[in-house]
Design a protein around this motif. Sequence first.
Motif, PDB file in Angstrom:
ATOM      1  N   ALA A  75       0.826  -1.205   0.000  1.00 33.46           N
ATOM      2  CA  ALA A  75       0.000   0.000   0.000  1.00 33.46           C
ATOM      3  C   ALA A  75       0.861   1.255   0.000  1.00 33.46           C
ATOM      4  CB  ALA A  75      -0.925  -0.015   1.216  1.00 33.46           C
ATOM      5  N   TYR A  76       1.952   1.254   0.759  1.00 32.59           N
ATOM      6  CA  TYR A  76       2.836   2.421   0.824  1.00 32.59           C
ATOM      7  C   TYR A  76       3.414   2.741  -0.552  1.00 32.59           C
ATOM      8  CZ  TYR A  76       6.653   5.482   2.293  1.00 32.59           C
ATOM      9  OH  TYR A  76       7.513   6.551   2.429  1.00 32.59           O
ATOM     10  N   LEU A  77       3.808   1.688  -1.279  1.00 32.19           N
ATOM     11  CA  LEU A  77       4.466   1.880  -2.577  1.00 32.19           C
ATOM     12  C   LEU A  77       3.474   1.883  -3.736  1.00 32.19           C
ATOM     13  CD1 LEU A  77       7.585  -0.383  -1.964  1.00 32.19           C
ATOM     14  CD2 LEU A  77       7.524   2.115  -2.022  1.00 32.19           C
ATOM     15  N   TYR A 210      18.346  -4.616   5.714  1.00 32.25           N
ATOM     16  CA  TYR A 210      19.509  -4.683   6.597  1.00 32.25           C
ATOM     17  C   TYR A 210      19.412  -3.563   7.634  1.00 32.25           C
ATOM     18  CZ  TYR A 210      24.493  -4.915   7.823  1.00 32.25           C
ATOM     19  OH  TYR A 210      25.692  -5.029   8.485  1.00 32.25           O
ATOM     20  N   PRO A 211      19.907  -3.769   8.870  1.00 30.72           N
ATOM     21  CA  PRO A 211      19.687  -2.783   9.928  1.00 30.72           C
ATOM     22  C   PRO A 211      20.030  -1.339   9.576  1.00 30.72           C
ATOM     23  CG  PRO A 211      20.584  -4.773  10.870  1.00 30.72           C
ATOM     24  CD  PRO A 211      20.591  -4.971   9.379  1.00 30.72           C
ATOM     25  N   ALA A 212      21.096  -1.111   8.794  1.00 30.05           N
ATOM     26  CA  ALA A 212      21.516   0.256   8.491  1.00 30.05           C
ATOM     27  C   ALA A 212      20.767   0.864   7.307  1.00 30.05           C
ATOM     28  CB  ALA A 212      23.016   0.296   8.215  1.00 30.05           C
ATOM     29  N   LYS A 213      19.855   0.123   6.699  1.00 27.78           N
ATOM     30  CA  LYS A 213      19.080   0.669   5.587  1.00 27.78           C
ATOM     31  C   LYS A 213      18.046   1.672   6.104  1.00 27.78           C
ATOM     32  CE  LYS A 213      20.712  -1.609   1.973  1.00 27.78           C
ATOM     33  NZ  LYS A 213      21.865  -2.308   2.534  1.00 27.78           N
ATOM     34  N   THR A 214      17.496   2.454   5.196  1.00 23.06           N
ATOM     35  CA  THR A 214      16.501   3.450   5.593  1.00 23.06           C
ATOM     36  C   THR A 214      15.303   2.799   6.274  1.00 23.06           C
ATOM     37  OG1 THR A 214      15.622   3.345   3.350  1.00 23.06           O
ATOM     38  CG2 THR A 214      17.118   5.156   3.847  1.00 23.06           C
ATOM     39  N   LEU A 215      14.890   1.640   5.777  1.00 23.56           N
ATOM     40  CA  LEU A 215      13.899   0.819   6.475  1.00 23.56           C
ATOM     41  C   LEU A 215      14.616  -0.469   6.848  1.00 23.56           C
ATOM     42  CD1 LEU A 215      10.926   0.541   7.376  1.00 23.56           C
ATOM     43  CD2 LEU A 215      10.508  -0.706   5.250  1.00 23.56           C
ATOM     44  N   GLY A 216      15.099  -0.543   8.094  1.00 16.58           N
ATOM     45  CA  GLY A 216      15.920  -1.672   8.499  1.00 16.58           C
ATOM     46  C   GLY A 216      15.350  -2.391   9.701  1.00 16.58           C
ATOM     47  N   CYS A 217      15.533  -3.696   9.738  1.00 12.66           N
ATOM     48  CA  CYS A 217      15.093  -4.490  10.882  1.00 12.66           C
ATOM     49  C   CYS A 217      16.279  -4.735  11.808  1.00 12.66           C
ATOM     50  CB  CYS A 217      14.434  -5.779  10.413  1.00 12.66           C
ATOM     51  SG  CYS A 217      15.423  -6.797   9.283  1.00 12.66           S
ATOM     52  N   PHE A 218      16.200  -5.732  12.679  1.00 14.76           N
ATOM     53  CA  PHE A 218      17.283  -6.032  13.611  1.00 14.76           C
ATOM     54  C   PHE A 218      18.031  -7.299  13.203  1.00 14.76           C
ATOM     55  CE2 PHE A 218      14.469  -3.684  16.803  1.00 14.76           C
ATOM     56  CZ  PHE A 218      15.117  -2.473  16.562  1.00 14.76           C
ATOM     57  N   LYS A 269       8.398   0.347  12.030  1.00 13.30           N
ATOM     58  CA  LYS A 269       9.240   1.333  11.373  1.00 13.30           C
ATOM     59  C   LYS A 269       8.570   1.921  10.143  1.00 13.30           C
ATOM     60  CE  LYS A 269      13.708  -0.070  13.099  1.00 13.30           C
ATOM     61  NZ  LYS A 269      15.142  -0.097  12.797  1.00 13.30           N
ATOM     62  N   LEU A 270       7.833   1.111   9.418  1.00 11.90           N
ATOM     63  CA  LEU A 270       7.143   1.613   8.234  1.00 11.90           C
ATOM     64  C   LEU A 270       6.115   2.675   8.604  1.00 11.90           C
ATOM     65  CD1 LEU A 270       6.764   1.394   5.166  1.00 11.90           C
ATOM     66  CD2 LEU A 270       5.089  -0.430   5.593  1.00 11.90           C
ATOM     67  N   ALA A 271       5.502   2.549   9.764  1.00 11.12           N
ATOM     68  CA  ALA A 271       4.477   3.505  10.187  1.00 11.12           C
ATOM     69  C   ALA A 271       5.036   4.913  10.352  1.00 11.12           C
ATOM     70  CB  ALA A 271       3.835   3.038  11.490  1.00 11.12           C
ATOM     71  N   ARG A 272       6.333   5.031  10.643  1.00  8.17           N
ATOM     72  CA  ARG A 272       6.942   6.360  10.793  1.00  8.17           C
ATOM     73  C   ARG A 272       8.035   6.593   9.741  1.00  8.17           C
ATOM     74  NH1 ARG A 272       8.840   3.530  15.608  1.00  8.17           N
ATOM     75  NH2 ARG A 272       7.155   4.517  16.761  1.00  8.17           N
ATOM     76  N   TYR A 273       7.934   5.885   8.648  1.00  8.57           N
ATOM     77  CA  TYR A 273       8.998   5.927   7.642  1.00  8.57           C
ATOM     78  C   TYR A 273       9.138   7.307   7.016  1.00  8.57           C
ATOM     79  CZ  TYR A 273      12.021   4.225   3.865  1.00  8.57           C
ATOM     80  OH  TYR A 273      13.073   4.006   3.022  1.00  8.57           O
ATOM     81  N   ASP A 274       8.053   7.980   6.750  1.00  8.96           N
ATOM     82  CA  ASP A 274       8.131   9.309   6.143  1.00  8.96           C
ATOM     83  C   ASP A 274       8.895  10.286   7.033  1.00  8.96           C
ATOM     84  OD1 ASP A 274       6.819   8.626   3.812  1.00  8.96           O
ATOM     85  OD2 ASP A 274       4.852   9.274   4.506  1.00  8.96           O
ATOM     86  N   GLU A 275       8.744  10.148   8.343  1.00  9.87           N
ATOM     87  CA  GLU A 275       9.493  11.010   9.256  1.00  9.87           C
ATOM     88  C   GLU A 275      10.995  10.742   9.139  1.00  9.87           C
ATOM     89  OE1 GLU A 275       8.076  10.403  13.215  1.00  9.87           O
ATOM     90  OE2 GLU A 275       5.963  10.545  12.636  1.00  9.87           O
TER      91      GLU A 275
END
Length: 395
Positions: A75-77, A210-218, A269-275
């Motif tokens: 939905a975001y994309l 990957y953790p250091a990506k703009t949208l990254g997990c752990f 993280k996706l919920a606040r990705y725009d910030e």
Amino acid sequence: MSEAFVTEAPSGRRRAARPAAPAVIGQRREVPFFNYPALFAEHRDEYLATITEVLERGAYIMQRDLTAFEEELAAYLGVRHAVGVADGTIALKIALKLSGVGPGYEVILPSHTFIATAAAVHDVGAEPVLCDCGPDSMMDVDSARALVTKNTCAIMPVQLNGRTCDMAAVQALADEFGLKIVEDSCQAMGAKFRGRFAGTFGAAGAFSFYPAKTLGCFGDGGGLILDDDDLAAKARELRDHGRGADGLVHRFGVNGRLDNLQAAVLRLKLARYDESIARRRAIARVYDERLSGLDGLQLPPGPDADPDRFDIFQNYEVQSDRRDALRAFLADRGVGTIVQWGGSMIHQFTDLGLRARAPYAEAMSRRYLMLPMHPMLSDDDVAYVCDQVEAFHHG
């Protein structure tokens, strides 16, 4: 977030703010290239609550958290399907397979990229053919055109550092020779070219979490986005040993599923990705305003430099005439930098036996480095980095 920066709403409109107050040059500050502990500490309680809830449910593999994340990412994309996979490399391999790439074919890609781009082509049985890049680090399409042969089946633009290639030129080249476009968008989730998201120009777009990506997990994680229902079904089979929704194995696949726990974290993280993206663009704007014009230092295009592109600034990659001296100077003052991929272009890994005519990339390998760029940087951190870069050039 301090008010010292010009910030940016998700719509892209700028909001006026006070200029950043420079840090005191003589007062040492530690600014690591990336602050991994802060990645968790920033929203510690929320992460712990989510992780605990998932573990208490025993929801480990392909549970509702993964399904929800895939739906929200799609939905975001603005696409029909998103498929969570184990990492960005698996995403690239599946995207290539879905595009019909295999033995006997060649795929053109830039030498200035992470080895996974070429490895994915090699691992599906095709031959990676390496072209040059341009001053913005993106694929040089003219260099790519010169490499097309009767065996070329696809072109693989790499949306590097959060910036897109000139996708109009890439599309024109693909149309001219009947090539598939397979995007490596692992560093560009949310970047746009002429209003169109990276990852949406080919049959399937590949991302890394990957953790250091703009949208990254752990941990490791990746994803594919697709608009074709049949290809999406095949992608879901390929990531899970070739098993379909009926439980039967329909093709050979891999164990390449996105871990459910990581999917739950990515939802948060996706919920606040725009910030997060707005913050990166604000930091890039300060770097651009403070560091442009310094002799011997080449900056990436600024966030307002090109109306065709919306850059998310995964990395802030600069080029310096005195790269090694600048790195040492910054390290002495507590500022961490990275020379991406150890300073080697893919064709410079001689053990791989790959060759390229890439004079710009080769020159760039002796000049480029990355300054700190992530949302956890404070205003004072960024001001301090700028102070030190300026001090080096004025010393």
